[in-house]
Design an enzyme around this catalytic site. Structure first.
Site, PDB file in Angstrom:
ATOM      1  N   LYS A   1      -7.794 -13.333 -12.452  1.00 28.05           N
ATOM      2  CA  LYS A   1      -7.233 -11.990 -12.624  1.00 28.05           C
ATOM      3  C   LYS A   1      -6.763 -11.845 -14.061  1.00 28.05           C
ATOM      4  O   LYS A   1      -6.010 -12.691 -14.556  1.00 28.05           O
ATOM      5  CB  LYS A   1      -6.042 -11.798 -11.676  1.00 28.05           C
ATOM      6  CG  LYS A   1      -6.373 -11.117 -10.375  1.00 28.05           C
ATOM      7  CD  LYS A   1      -5.090 -10.744  -9.628  1.00 28.05           C
ATOM      8  CE  LYS A   1      -5.388  -9.835  -8.456  1.00 28.05           C
ATOM      9  NZ  LYS A   1      -4.172  -9.344  -7.800  1.00 28.05           N
TER      10      LYS A   1
ATOM     11  N   ASP B   1       1.669  -3.039   1.460  1.00 29.04           N
ATOM     12  CA  ASP B   1       0.358  -2.420   1.246  1.00 29.04           C
ATOM     13  C   ASP B   1      -0.681  -3.050   2.177  1.00 29.04           C
ATOM     14  O   ASP B   1      -1.714  -3.563   1.743  1.00 29.04           O
ATOM     15  CB  ASP B   1      -0.078  -2.543  -0.217  1.00 29.04           C
ATOM     16  CG  ASP B   1      -1.186  -1.555  -0.585  1.00 29.04           C
ATOM     17  OD1 ASP B   1      -1.410  -0.597   0.194  1.00 29.04           O
ATOM     18  OD2 ASP B   1      -1.823  -1.735  -1.639  1.00 29.04           O
TER      19      ASP B   1
ATOM     20  N   LEU C   1     -15.936  -9.129 -10.908  1.00 25.60           N
ATOM     21  CA  LEU C   1     -15.988  -8.853  -9.474  1.00 25.60           C
ATOM     22  C   LEU C   1     -15.474  -7.462  -9.142  1.00 25.60           C
ATOM     23  O   LEU C   1     -15.890  -6.843  -8.179  1.00 25.60           O
ATOM     24  CB  LEU C   1     -15.161  -9.888  -8.701  1.00 25.60           C
ATOM     25  CG  LEU C   1     -15.718 -11.301  -8.609  1.00 25.60           C
ATOM     26  CD1 LEU C   1     -14.735 -12.198  -7.906  1.00 25.60           C
ATOM     27  CD2 LEU C   1     -17.055 -11.316  -7.878  1.00 25.60           C
TER      28      LEU C   1
ATOM     29  N   SER D   1     -12.252  -4.151 -10.391  1.00 29.52           N
ATOM     30  CA  SER D   1     -11.124  -3.679 -11.200  1.00 29.52           C
ATOM     31  C   SER D   1     -10.067  -3.077 -10.302  1.00 29.52           C
ATOM     32  O   SER D   1     -10.353  -2.644  -9.191  1.00 29.52           O
ATOM     33  CB  SER D   1     -11.586  -2.613 -12.189  1.00 29.52           C
ATOM     34  OG  SER D   1     -12.528  -3.151 -13.079  1.00 29.52           O
TER      35      SER D   1
END
Length: 323
Positions: free
Chosen positions: A38, A128, A15, A17
């Site tokens: 993951k 983030d 999907l 990186s």
């Protein structure tokens, strides 16, 4: 050859990186249900998957937080299996020609604020906040916005005593410079106020299509960060929010007025944006700008798949007739 994880999940297509490693689609070999996987190399210089898996466990059960089904090490990889979600708000923003309507921004903001408040209630800050880290669900959860990627999250207070981490200066920028708060640029330790301010910049990005500090030319990363900071500080909230509703000016001014240990008044911010929503006469119907576009993209894909299947059947029938 089929690659299996935990002897239960068959690894499918890649999907994407990231700095941590790769993300794949996987299927439960019994139920055929799809999941996200993951993968992080066990030789990674800055491993974060173990930390992130612990964070997901702490946040487990929260609305709009992906569930982790398995975590472990197999061969050369640290692996985490979790809910497979839909596209990110950044993907959907691009799908909608890089502009969201006020209605979509307000419905999105309401959910994003809820997610951030929940993370804060569990004694962590995200650090983030950006469109890439908010994903819509799949199937019945397609209208639910999820918060992801806790690799940079940090505990800001003790779980039992609620003692806040100390104020510090001279910190390196953690997160994404485009959406970082001014205090983060200034090297001040992040706290709850910074997640909320970052969300303010995300909302302006959605409304405007871009932010004034995007696309600045720089000779190095540090130079770029410095230029973004200078532009961010020199751009007044009024100029940033020009041609938008005054509520966004109020929102950002409120964020910037918060002190290091202050608990943001999430209810006040939600009410501020909900009042604007009501004043504009919008209906909270979960029909986002991308609803029709995203659905039609999926429909196009289905139509193409059906056409290919029909062509194959027709081709087979043609061969049978020839024989």
């Amino acid at each position: 050859m089929e690659i299996r994880v935990a002897n239960k999940y068959a690894l499918g297509k890649k999907l994407g990186s990231g700095s941590f490693g790769d993300i794949y689609v996987a299927k439960d070999i019994v139920t055929m249900e799809e999941f996200a996987v993951k993968l992080e190399s066990t030789r990674s210089k800055h491993p974060q998957l173990l930390y992130e898996s612990k964070l997901y466990k702490i946040l487990g059960g929260g609305i709009g937080v992906p569930k982790v089904y398995w975590y472990g090490i197999e061969g050369d990889f640290t692996i985490m299996v979790l809910d497979l979600l839909g596209p990110s708000l950044e993907d959907l923003f691009t799908l909608c020609n890089r502009k969201f309507s006020l209605k979509t921004v307000l419905m999105t903001a309401d959910q994003m604020l809820n997610r951030i408040e929940y993370v804060h209630s569990k004694n962590f800050i995200h650090r983030d906040i950006k469109p890439d880290n908010f994903l819509i669900g799949r199937g019945k959860k397609v209208t639910l916005i999820h918060i992801i990627d806790f690799g940079l999250a940090k505990k800001y207070r003790d779980s039992r005593s609620h003692t806040h981490i100390p104020y510090k200066e001279g910190k390196n920028l953690t997160g994404t410079a485009r959406y970082a708060s001014i205090n983060t640029h200034l090297g001040i330790e992040q706290s709850r106020r910074d997640d909320i301010e970052a969300l303010g910049y995300v909302l302006m990005y959605f409304l405007r299509g871009s932010l004034p500090w995007q696309g600045l030319k720089a000779i190095s990363k540090k130079d770029k960060y410095d230029k973004i900071m200078e532009k961010k500080i020199s751009t007044s909230v009024e100029v940033l929010c020009r041609n938008t509703s005054f509520e966004f000016v109020t929102y950002l001014n409120y964020c910037r007025s918060l002190r290091f240990e202050d608990r943001p008044d999430y209810t006040y911010l939600r009410r501020l944006l909900k009042d604007l929503f009501i004043r504009e006469g919008f209906t909270y119907d979960f029909l986002f700008d991308w609803t029709c576009v995203y659905a039609s993209e999926k429909d196009k894909k289905k139509m193409l798949e059906n056409k290919n299947r029909f062509d194959q059947i027709a081709d087979q029938e043609g061969r049978v007739k020839q024989n």
